[in-house]
Scaffold this active site. Structure first.
Site, PDB file in Angstrom:
ATOM      1  N   ASP A   1       0.608  -1.287   0.011  1.00  0.00           N
ATOM      2  CA  ASP A   1      -0.007  -0.043   0.374  1.00  0.00           C
ATOM      3  C   ASP A   1       1.088   1.026  -0.088  1.00  0.00           C
ATOM      4  O   ASP A   1       1.782   0.989   0.208  1.00  0.00           O
ATOM      5  CB  ASP A   1      -1.031  -0.080   1.076  1.00  0.00           C
ATOM      6  CG  ASP A   1      -2.089   0.823   0.882  1.00  0.00           C
ATOM      7  OD1 ASP A   1      -2.082   1.721  -0.430  1.00  0.00           O
ATOM      8  OD2 ASP A   1      -2.837   0.635   1.588  1.00  0.00           O
TER       9      ASP A   1
HETATM   10  C1  NOJ Z   1      -3.883   3.664   0.004  1.00  0.00           C
HETATM   11  C2  NOJ Z   1      -5.228   2.547   0.625  1.00  0.00           C
HETATM   12  O1  NOJ Z   1      -4.952   2.500   1.173  1.00  0.00           O
HETATM   13  C3  NOJ Z   1      -5.524   2.220  -0.750  1.00  0.00           C
HETATM   14  O2  NOJ Z   1      -6.531   1.309  -0.133  1.00  0.00           O
HETATM   15  C4  NOJ Z   1      -5.115   2.504  -1.656  1.00  0.00           C
HETATM   16  O3  NOJ Z   1      -5.491   2.012  -3.733  1.00  0.00           O
HETATM   17  C5  NOJ Z   1      -3.617   3.837  -1.634  1.00  0.00           C
HETATM   18  N1  NOJ Z   1      -3.830   4.393  -0.948  1.00  0.00           N
HETATM   19  C6  NOJ Z   1      -3.573   4.608  -3.012  1.00  0.00           C
HETATM   20  O4  NOJ Z   1      -4.220   4.949  -3.324  1.00  0.00           O
END
Ligand code: NOJ
Length: 733
Positions: free
Chosen positions: A261
């Protein structure tokens, strides 16, 4: 490209090039993209940028074509970039938030929505979406419940698989994009409902409740998986070798690309399991994380780690190959631009056909919680006052609709004005969305300032309500109050909106509340003032027309709660498929002492999982079984007859729950095992059948084997998770 050519390509790449394929840069490096995480300067060099294999949050056919062209020309092996984005509930045509999509109990419709999103995103040059989120949720304080399809693992699995099919098709067809399943694993169970917080799940609960929905998406062929931010058993997922290699790959059979993530590799440092970014990079690559989203760890440290002999180059090769394979699956080596086309964007984005699917989905996601004396639907001759901060509000898409334009959203007011047979109606805002001292930190989009003379607005609303036959109050939570980093400690309406409801209720009791929210809320002080409550969630671009039609009875509510509305925030976390405990308690909390309950409030939610009314009434006959004993390899058929006993056509979601009465470990009081949707005209009846087979009764037993255990089972069929319409059968030894 065939595997041999891919192997050849890999063998010709330098170590720096291979590491580059494992690096994803944020869109702000390219002057674009919404920032969806903590932004900063990761200190990358021009060379790092030249070799990075992917961008996040860049969109637009022309922009992506240019970027791709320039990048490939400069890349030593002309390997194309892969563009990934958060297309969560639609791209430009926005669908209801995923929690609302869960309430449709209609995986086909959800698949259709994902396919519309894929077509639009693909035309804009996107290759991968960070969806579906298959995290099981049990705590409405957590803001990201909005992005899940609810509290039931079975329903979530069906929905996650439907989304994967909708996005990906066969990945070669036009208008498809790859899906990235997230957040592996257990992200939906943060302590205290606070986003990013630690997760503690027993190995059995993880396997039994949390992994199945991810597994369903993997079985549907999801191309990518994202690690979760949280720790699980005190190990952050991004460094969890056991979770990623043994569980995700070996046990669950995932063989695609694994991405961290946002910044999660670097966050191994504040987690306290890595001393610095170098150690973080080592832990993550050893855990099998192929791509580092945004953090500088891989770009800055992997090369040295290999040169110092701390990381085996084979790991880099393995991860690089997975990224190359993904690019290959998408056909990027043959056509690096895929569907990116300005012409297609103009033709597809927000086209009528797409808007229609979004409207259909919205209509089917609304949940009618209350409708005393058939207050709804409204009738054309009635004088109706539409009051509240969501009556003429364009922010109906939820906080994840980051590529939409709020100006495209049709408000409830605009839709009512266009719809025939709605006069005489009047409109007033009545209050602000947020209390004056409320804080909204929006990281997705600019939050417009609310400028409203509160007292004058309230006065105007009360005067209007006095003159009306009925009042519709459009209330709810700010769209930035659900979604990422948007946990809440209270689940009630802001004071200003509650005050509006209370004051209006003094002059007119015929109140319908239409509730806009990204999570279940505490509605105790709403349900005692409103005769009708319709949950609209964040319904998307077509939310206004869908609501106008529903309120006037041109379509009939049929949504069922994918997550219970608690009686109070202090009951959380809660889920209908709980355990009996040694002191089960089902009565009135005021009448018994030694049961598993609270002294001062019910233990049950205000509105349970699976609940939702219609404008008609549908009865369900007692359950009959064609036999009382189930043999392995055989099936029992359970039947009920449902009948429309009301005055309009309606659709019922008939739900099947099963309880394993005695197990080698405690078994849930009931679990959803199937559902069927039936549409019935007034007076019409239909038989609904469910086949029960032995595999539906399996679970992780005391020895951690996935088996069924002979004995007695109870089966419930009805209109929500509290039904006591029951039959019993035995599974033969
Ligand atoms: C953080 C989030 O937890 C995730 O779901 C998302 O896809 C990513 N950022 C990218 O924006």
């Amino acid at each position: 490209m065939d595997q041999q050519k891919l192997n050849q390509l890999l063998s010709e790449m330098s170590l720096e090039e291979k590491i580059g394929q494992l690096v994803q840069l944020p869109g702000y490096f390219q002057n674009g993209g919404t920032i969806t995480g903590p932004a900063g300067d990761p200190g990358l060099t021009q060379e790092d940028l030249r070799l990075a294999g992917s961008y996040l949050s860049v969109i637009g056919a022309e922009k992506i074509r240019t970027l791709q062209e320039e990048y490939m020309a400069a890349h030593p092996h002309h390997i194309p970039l892969i563009f990934m984005d958060d297309i969560i509930n639609g791209y430009r045509t926005v669908f209801p938030v995923p929690l609302a999509q869960g309430c449709t109990f209609n995986p086909d419709l959800v698949q259709q929505g994902a396919s519309v999103a894929a077509k639009e995103a693909a035309a804009s040059g996107v290759h991968v979406t960070f969806s579906p989120m298959a995290d099981l949720v049990r705590d409405a304080r957590w803001g990201r419940v909005m992005e899940s399809t609810g509290e039931d693992a079975y329903l979530n699995g069906l929905m996650a698989a439907a989304m994967v099919r909708g996005y990906q098709g066969d990945l070669k067809e036009k208008g498809t994009i790859a899906a990235c399943l997230k957040h592996f694993a257990g992200y939906g169970a943060p302590d205290g409902g606070r986003d990013y917080n630690s997760v503690e799940l027993s190995p059995r609960t993880l396997k039994e409740d949390y992994l199945p929905a991810y597994k369903a998406a993997i079985d549907a062929g999801v191309a990518m998986v994202m690690t979760s931010f949280n720790t699980l058993d005190r190990v952050p997922s991004t460094a969890n070798k056991w979770l990623m290699r043994d569980v995700l790959r070996d046990e669950m059979g995932f063989d695609g690309a694994l991405i961290s993530d946002w910044g999660a590799v670097g966050e191994l440092v504040p987690h306290g399991v890595a001393a610095d970014f170098a150690q973080a990079a080592q832990l993550a690559i050893e855990a099998g994380v192929d791509m580092d989203m945004v953090s500088p760890s891989y770009a800055k440290h992997l090369k040295t780690l290999v040169e110092e002999g701390k990381v085996d180059e084979k790991l880099i090769d393995e991860s690089c190959m997975r990224m190359l394979e993904l690019k290959n699956k998408l056909g990027l080596f043959e056509n690096p631009f895929r569907d990116a086309s300005k012409k297609e964007e103009d033709a597809l984005l927000l086209c009528d056909e797409h808007r229609k699917v979004a409207q259909d989905c919205a209509e089917k996601s609304f949940v009618l919680l209350k409708n005393d004396n058939a207050l709804l639907p409204l009738r054309s001759e009635e004088k109706v006052a539409f009051i509240g901060p969501f009556v003429d509000n364009k922010f109906l898409c939820g906080s994840w609709a980051i590529f939409s334009d709020d100006q495209d959203t049709i408000t409830l007011k605009a839709a009512l004005e266009q719809q025939e047979g709605t006069s005489p109606i009047s409109f007033a805002p009545g209050s602000r969305v947020m209390d004056k001292d409320g804080i909204v930190l929006g990281f997705q989009k600019a939050i417009p300032e609310e400028t409203l003379d509160e007292e004058a607005a309230l006065q105007e609303a009360v005067e209007m309500a006095k003159k009306a036959d009925k009042v519709v109050l459009a209330l709810g939570e700010h769209r930035e109050f659900s979604g990422e980093a948007s946990s809440r400690g209270t689940l009630t309406l802001p004071h200003c909106q509650q005050r509006l409801l209370d004051e209006v209720a003094k002059v007119n009791q015929n109140i319908t509340v239409v509730l806009f929210c990204g999570r279940p809320m505490d509605l105790r002080k709403v349900q005692n003032k409103a005769k009708a409550i319709l949950v609209a969630w964040f319904p998307g671009t077509e939310g206004g027309p869908a609501l106008a039609r529903t309120l006037y009875g041109h379509c009939v509510p049929q949504g069922k709660l994918s997550m219970a509305f608690p009686w109070s925030v202090s009951q959380l976390p809660m889920h209908y498929n709980e355990f009996s405990t040694g002191r089960p308690f089902t009565g009135d909390y005021r009448t018994a002492r030694f049961g598993s309950k609270y002294q001062d409030m019910p233990k049950y939610p205000l509105y349970p999982f699976g609940f939702g009314l219609s404008y008609t009434t549908i009865s369900c006959s007692p359950v009959t079984l064609n036999k009382a004993v189930l043999k392995k390899g055989d099936a029992i058929t359970a039947a009920v007859t449902v009948k429309n006993t009301g005055h309009c056509t309606g659709t019922e979601t008939v739900q099947l729950y099963i309880r394993d009465v005695v197990g080698s470990v405690a078994r849930p009081v009931r679990e959803l095992k199937g559902f069927r949707q039936v549409t019935l005209r007034p007076g019409e009846e239909k038989e609904v059948l469910f086949e029960i087979t032995e595999d539906m009764l399996r679970f992780w037993d005391i020895h951690m084997n996935y088996v069924s255990e002979p004995g007695e089972f109870h089966l419930f069929i009805g209109s929500d998770s509290t039904t006591d319409n029951k039959a019993a059968f035995t599974l033969e030894a």
